[in-house]
Design an enzyme around this catalytic site. Structure first.
Site, PDB file in Angstrom:
ATOM      1  N   ALA A   1      -5.734  11.179   7.708  1.00  0.00           N
ATOM      2  CA  ALA A   1      -4.360  11.134   7.207  1.00  0.00           C
ATOM      3  C   ALA A   1      -3.290  11.203   8.305  1.00  0.00           C
ATOM      4  O   ALA A   1      -2.279  10.490   8.241  1.00  0.00           O
ATOM      5  CB  ALA A   1      -4.159  12.265   6.202  1.00  0.00           C
ATOM      6  N   GLN A   2      -3.499  12.044   9.332  1.00  0.00           N
ATOM      7  CA  GLN A   2      -2.431  12.271  10.317  1.00  0.00           C
ATOM      8  C   GLN A   2      -1.957  10.996  11.048  1.00  0.00           C
ATOM      9  O   GLN A   2      -0.757  10.758  11.133  1.00  0.00           O
ATOM     10  CB  GLN A   2      -2.828  13.366  11.304  1.00  0.00           C
TER      11      GLN A   2
ATOM     12  N   GLY B   1      -0.291   4.434   0.253  1.00  0.00           N
ATOM     13  CA  GLY B   1      -1.105   5.564   0.715  1.00  0.00           C
ATOM     14  C   GLY B   1      -0.270   6.435   1.637  1.00  0.00           C
ATOM     15  O   GLY B   1       0.968   6.401   1.605  1.00  0.00           O
ATOM     16  N   PHE B   2      -0.920   7.212   2.491  1.00  0.00           N
ATOM     17  CA  PHE B   2      -0.200   8.116   3.390  1.00  0.00           C
ATOM     18  C   PHE B   2       0.760   7.350   4.291  1.00  0.00           C
ATOM     19  O   PHE B   2       1.904   7.766   4.499  1.00  0.00           O
ATOM     20  CB  PHE B   2      -1.187   8.895   4.265  1.00  0.00           C
TER      21      PHE B   2
ATOM     22  N   GLU C   1     -18.019  18.645   2.046  1.00  0.00           N
ATOM     23  CA  GLU C   1     -17.170  19.344   1.069  1.00  0.00           C
ATOM     24  C   GLU C   1     -17.715  19.160  -0.345  1.00  0.00           C
ATOM     25  O   GLU C   1     -17.747  20.104  -1.139  1.00  0.00           O
ATOM     26  CB  GLU C   1     -15.726  18.836   1.184  1.00  0.00           C
TER      27      GLU C   1
ATOM     28  N   GLY D   1       0.820  -1.217   0.000  1.00  0.00           N
ATOM     29  CA  GLY D   1       0.000   0.000   0.000  1.00  0.00           C
ATOM     30  C   GLY D   1       0.850   1.260   0.000  1.00  0.00           C
ATOM     31  O   GLY D   1       1.654   1.481   0.898  1.00  0.00           O
TER      32      GLY D   1
ATOM     33  N   ASP E   1      -5.048   3.549   8.266  1.00  0.00           N
ATOM     34  CA  ASP E   1      -6.478   3.250   8.452  1.00  0.00           C
ATOM     35  C   ASP E   1      -6.754   1.790   8.780  1.00  0.00           C
ATOM     36  O   ASP E   1      -7.745   1.475   9.437  1.00  0.00           O
ATOM     37  CB  ASP E   1      -7.233   3.568   7.145  1.00  0.00           C
TER      38      ASP E   1
ATOM     39  N   VAL F   1      -2.009  -7.545  -3.628  1.00  0.00           N
ATOM     40  CA  VAL F   1      -1.622  -8.610  -2.706  1.00  0.00           C
ATOM     41  C   VAL F   1      -2.883  -9.370  -2.321  1.00  0.00           C
ATOM     42  O   VAL F   1      -3.855  -8.777  -1.841  1.00  0.00           O
ATOM     43  CB  VAL F   1      -0.894  -8.035  -1.471  1.00  0.00           C
TER      44      VAL F   1
HETATM   45  C1  LIG Z   1     -12.958  11.067  -0.148  1.00  0.00           C
HETATM   46  C2  LIG Z   1     -12.046  11.085   1.039  1.00  0.00           C
HETATM   47  C3  LIG Z   1     -11.731  12.286   1.642  1.00  0.00           C
HETATM   48  C4  LIG Z   1     -10.894  12.318   2.747  1.00  0.00           C
HETATM   49  N1  LIG Z   1     -10.596  13.538   3.320  1.00  0.00           N
HETATM   50  C5  LIG Z   1      -9.747  13.579   4.341  1.00  0.00           C
HETATM   51  C6  LIG Z   1      -9.360  14.830   4.906  1.00  0.00           C
HETATM   52  O1  LIG Z   1      -9.826  15.883   4.486  1.00  0.00           O
HETATM   53  N2  LIG Z   1      -8.452  14.826   5.929  1.00  0.00           N
HETATM   54  C7  LIG Z   1      -7.914  13.669   6.399  1.00  0.00           C
HETATM   55  O2  LIG Z   1      -7.074  13.715   7.308  1.00  0.00           O
HETATM   56  N3  LIG Z   1      -8.267  12.479   5.911  1.00  0.00           N
HETATM   57  C8  LIG Z   1      -9.162  12.401   4.883  1.00  0.00           C
HETATM   58  N4  LIG Z   1      -9.517  11.183   4.363  1.00  0.00           N
HETATM   59  C9  LIG Z   1      -8.976   9.970   4.981  1.00  0.00           C
HETATM   60  C10 LIG Z   1      -7.544   9.708   4.516  1.00  0.00           C
HETATM   61  O3  LIG Z   1      -7.457   9.815   3.127  1.00  0.00           O
HETATM   62  C11 LIG Z   1      -7.125   8.335   5.007  1.00  0.00           C
HETATM   63  O4  LIG Z   1      -7.197   8.322   6.410  1.00  0.00           O
HETATM   64  C12 LIG Z   1      -5.715   8.000   4.569  1.00  0.00           C
HETATM   65  O5  LIG Z   1      -5.652   7.939   3.166  1.00  0.00           O
HETATM   66  C13 LIG Z   1      -5.255   6.681   5.169  1.00  0.00           C
HETATM   67  O6  LIG Z   1      -3.996   6.376   4.692  1.00  0.00           O
HETATM   68  P1  LIG Z   1      -3.539   4.859   4.500  1.00  0.00           P
HETATM   69  O7  LIG Z   1      -2.136   4.899   4.049  1.00  0.00           O
HETATM   70  O8  LIG Z   1      -3.882   4.078   5.709  1.00  0.00           O
HETATM   71  O9  LIG Z   1      -4.478   4.274   3.332  1.00  0.00           O
HETATM   72  P2  LIG Z   1      -4.721   4.804   1.864  1.00  0.00           P
HETATM   73  O10 LIG Z   1      -4.273   6.189   1.684  1.00  0.00           O
HETATM   74  O11 LIG Z   1      -6.148   4.481   1.569  1.00  0.00           O
HETATM   75  O12 LIG Z   1      -3.790   3.872   0.973  1.00  0.00           O
HETATM   76  C14 LIG Z   1      -3.975   2.499   0.830  1.00  0.00           C
HETATM   77  C15 LIG Z   1      -3.215   2.035  -0.402  1.00  0.00           C
HETATM   78  O13 LIG Z   1      -3.201   0.613  -0.416  1.00  0.00           O
HETATM   79  C16 LIG Z   1      -3.433   0.132  -1.729  1.00  0.00           C
HETATM   80  N5  LIG Z   1      -4.005  -1.210  -1.582  1.00  0.00           N
HETATM   81  C17 LIG Z   1      -5.118  -1.556  -0.894  1.00  0.00           C
HETATM   82  N6  LIG Z   1      -5.283  -2.880  -0.904  1.00  0.00           N
HETATM   83  C18 LIG Z   1      -4.242  -3.390  -1.623  1.00  0.00           C
HETATM   84  C19 LIG Z   1      -3.852  -4.713  -1.971  1.00  0.00           C
HETATM   85  N7  LIG Z   1      -4.549  -5.786  -1.567  1.00  0.00           N
HETATM   86  N8  LIG Z   1      -2.745  -4.875  -2.738  1.00  0.00           N
HETATM   87  C20 LIG Z   1      -2.021  -3.788  -3.143  1.00  0.00           C
HETATM   88  N9  LIG Z   1      -2.341  -2.528  -2.818  1.00  0.00           N
HETATM   89  C21 LIG Z   1      -3.430  -2.321  -2.052  1.00  0.00           C
HETATM   90  C22 LIG Z   1      -4.375   1.161  -2.330  1.00  0.00           C
HETATM   91  O14 LIG Z   1      -4.290   1.151  -3.737  1.00  0.00           O
HETATM   92  C23 LIG Z   1      -3.848   2.459  -1.716  1.00  0.00           C
HETATM   93  O15 LIG Z   1      -2.870   3.059  -2.524  1.00  0.00           O
HETATM   94  C24 LIG Z   1     -10.364  11.118   3.256  1.00  0.00           C
HETATM   95  C25 LIG Z   1     -10.680   9.908   2.647  1.00  0.00           C
HETATM   96  C26 LIG Z   1     -11.517   9.887   1.541  1.00  0.00           C
HETATM   97  C27 LIG Z   1     -11.846   8.579   0.885  1.00  0.00           C
END
Ligand SMILES: Cc1cc2nc3c(=O)[nH]c(=O)nc-3n(C[C@H](O)[C@H](O)[C@H](O)COP(=O)(O)OP(=O)(O)OC[C@H]3O[C@@H](n4cnc5c(N)ncnc54)[C@H](O)[C@@H]3O)c2cc1C
Length: 423
Positions: free
Chosen positions: A322-323, A17-18, A174, A15, A305, A83
């Site tokens: 995100a934080q 993401g953030f 938003e 993953g 998350d 995965v």
């Molecule tokens: C529409 C929306 C608006 C938001 N607005 C805000 C905001 O204003 N402020 C804020 O703080 N938070 C906001 N959030 C929440 C924030 O985006 C998440 O808390 C944050 O992205 C979590 O980060 P993460 O790295 O845990 O997961 P994510 O950023 O979701 O990243 C997960 C990654 O894992 C990958 N992945 C998943 N499963 C698999 C797999 N099986 N194999 C390979 N890759 C995989 C995905 O492709 C993705 O790239 C928002 C969320 C959404 C959906």
């Protein structure tokens, strides 16, 4: 998967993401082999997805190539793959492009849209979790405007111009504000054959106030701003059924709408393979200790998350924003290095920097620990924080340019149906 064998310990991160990208940055050019795997080849800045949906930004200003993030990391590899399973007894994962062994595995897979088991809503509504989904919403909104312009009857036109958003958390609020700005600023100028008074934006929320995760002060202010923009807010309202046209709720409210945007919640996206007790039922999040280690697995970690870490202050885990993901990714990077050097690990302590939401031009609400405010200054802070949090200098410049242009011209420049959406 064509990852070279080496004597270095291998850290596999699932993953980008953030959490994943902040972890991968910490592990750059250390005595480790790092493999970052994601089913997409880019990082998505999810907080601004709603601006792609509402034609304010193009997707390439909120997405960033994962390979570019690691271009200077000599022992880090990226693989575009999903995965599918973890085999913890063999320290191995199964992916859509093959098997890979690991010394340390980090699961940072985030969440997926939660439809709470309602299959009808899942098949007919529009989620907004990924860039393609945001583009689908953008196309549908613009297609609906075009169809409304040639509709034969008032009822048909109304269904195209009724926009229903479910969930009045920050995302729903938003998006509702941004669609209201399309109605107020774009429709009167560019769609002479449509009457803006025929367009309605309904925001449905199951709780008794908008922005339930924020303070009552923020909810009150946001409700006032939404009202000013013409958004109809329905609290204590759950959608029971949607067949692609008729929205039925728990109250007397029924509506005809071609567009129902589902922003009502998320649930974890765990990977199969770990024992059932490692995943908290309902939340679908991995139960982790204060070092982000998944319960009972010494070399498997979960961050962001997908991780549920409880503490006295957060008995239900950290908020899925995100934080915590950024902070956990950063700390786990340091802890993996400490683990390899046989040093004691540092526990995670969340530093809450506050929360915010914007409701449109000059309108936002900010909740800090000791100070809550709304209006123009909050909006300015919102813009600054989001701009600085974007990944990549180019993206920041493009977003700043777009926002300035939109602000001066009351315009939304990305009103293009590039890939028509088929229901
Ligand atoms: C529409 C929306 C608006 C938001 N607005 C805000 C905001 O204003 N402020 C804020 O703080 N938070 C906001 N959030 C929440 C924030 O985006 C998440 O808390 C944050 O992205 C979590 O980060 P993460 O790295 O845990 O997961 P994510 O950023 O979701 O990243 C997960 C990654 O894992 C990958 N992945 C998943 N499963 C698999 C797999 N099986 N194999 C390979 N890759 C995989 C995905 O492709 C993705 O790239 C928002 C969320 C959404 C959906």
């Amino acid at each position: 998967m064509n990852i070279p064998q080496s004597n270095l310990p291998r850290v596999v991160i699932v993953g980008g993401g953030f959490a994943g990208i902040n972890l991968v940055k910490r592990l750059a050019n250390k005595n480790l082999q790092v493999v970052l795997i994601d089913k997409r080849n880019y990082h998505t800045f999810q907080p601004l997805l709603y601006q792609v949906s509402s034609s304010g930004l193009e997707p390439d200003s909120i997405a960033y190539p994962l390979r570019k993030i690691i271009k200077k990391h000599k022992t880090t590899f990226f693989r575009l793959a999903e995965v599918e399973q973890i085999l913890p007894d063999k320290n191995e994962i199964i992916t859509s492009i093959g098997h890979l062994t690991y010394d340390y595995l980090v699961i940072a897979t985030g969440t997926k849209t939660n439809y709470f088991g309602n299959k009808a809503i899942e098949s007919s509504s529009m989620p907004m979790k990924t860039v393609p989904q945001a583009l689908d919403i953008r196309s549908l909104i613009l297609q609906n405007f075009e169809k409304a312009a040639i509709a034969d009857s008032k009822e048909e036109r109304e269904a195209f111009l009724n926009f229903v958003i479910v969930g009045a958390g920050p995302t729903g609020v938003e998006l509702a504000g941004a669609i209201a700005e399309l109605k107020n600023n774009i429709l009167p100028r560019d769609y002479h054959d449509l009457n803006p008074d025929d367009m309605h934006i309904h925001l449905l929320e199951g709780a008794d106030r908008v922005l339930p995760p924020m303070s009552k002060h923020a909810s009150k202010k946001a409700a006032k701003f939404l009202n000013k923009l013409g958004v109809k807010v329905h609290c204590n309202t759950f959608v029971k059924h949607y067949d692609g046209l008729t929205v039925t709720t728990n109250s007397d409210l029924t509506m005809e709408s071609e567009t129902l945007i589902w922003a009502a919640g998320v649930t974890g996206a765990p990977v199969q393979g770990l024992k059932a007790e490692a995943v908290i039922a309902g939340a679908n999040r991995y139960k982790v200790n204060q070092f982000n280690q998944v319960e009972d697995y010494a070399n498997i970690f979960a961050v962001g998350d997908i991780a549920l870490m409880t503490s006295e202050e957060y008995p239900k885990g950290h908020p899925q924003v995100a934080q915590p993901a950024i902070q956990q990714g950063e700390l786990l990077g340091k802890n993996i290095l400490r683990l390899i050097e046989n040093k004691p690990l540092k526990p995670f302590v969340y530093k809450d920097k506050g929360s915010m939401a914007t409701i449109g031009r000059n309108k936002a609400v900010v909740d800090l620990k000791h100070y809550k405010f709304g209006g123009f200054f909050a909006w300015f802070i919102w813009m600054f924080v989001h701009l600085m949090s974007l990944v990549g200098f180019r993206n920041r410049v493009i977003v700043l340019f777009n926002w300035t242009y939109n602000y001066i011209n009351f315009d939304k420049a990305a009103r293009l149906i590039i890939r028509p959406f088929k229901k």
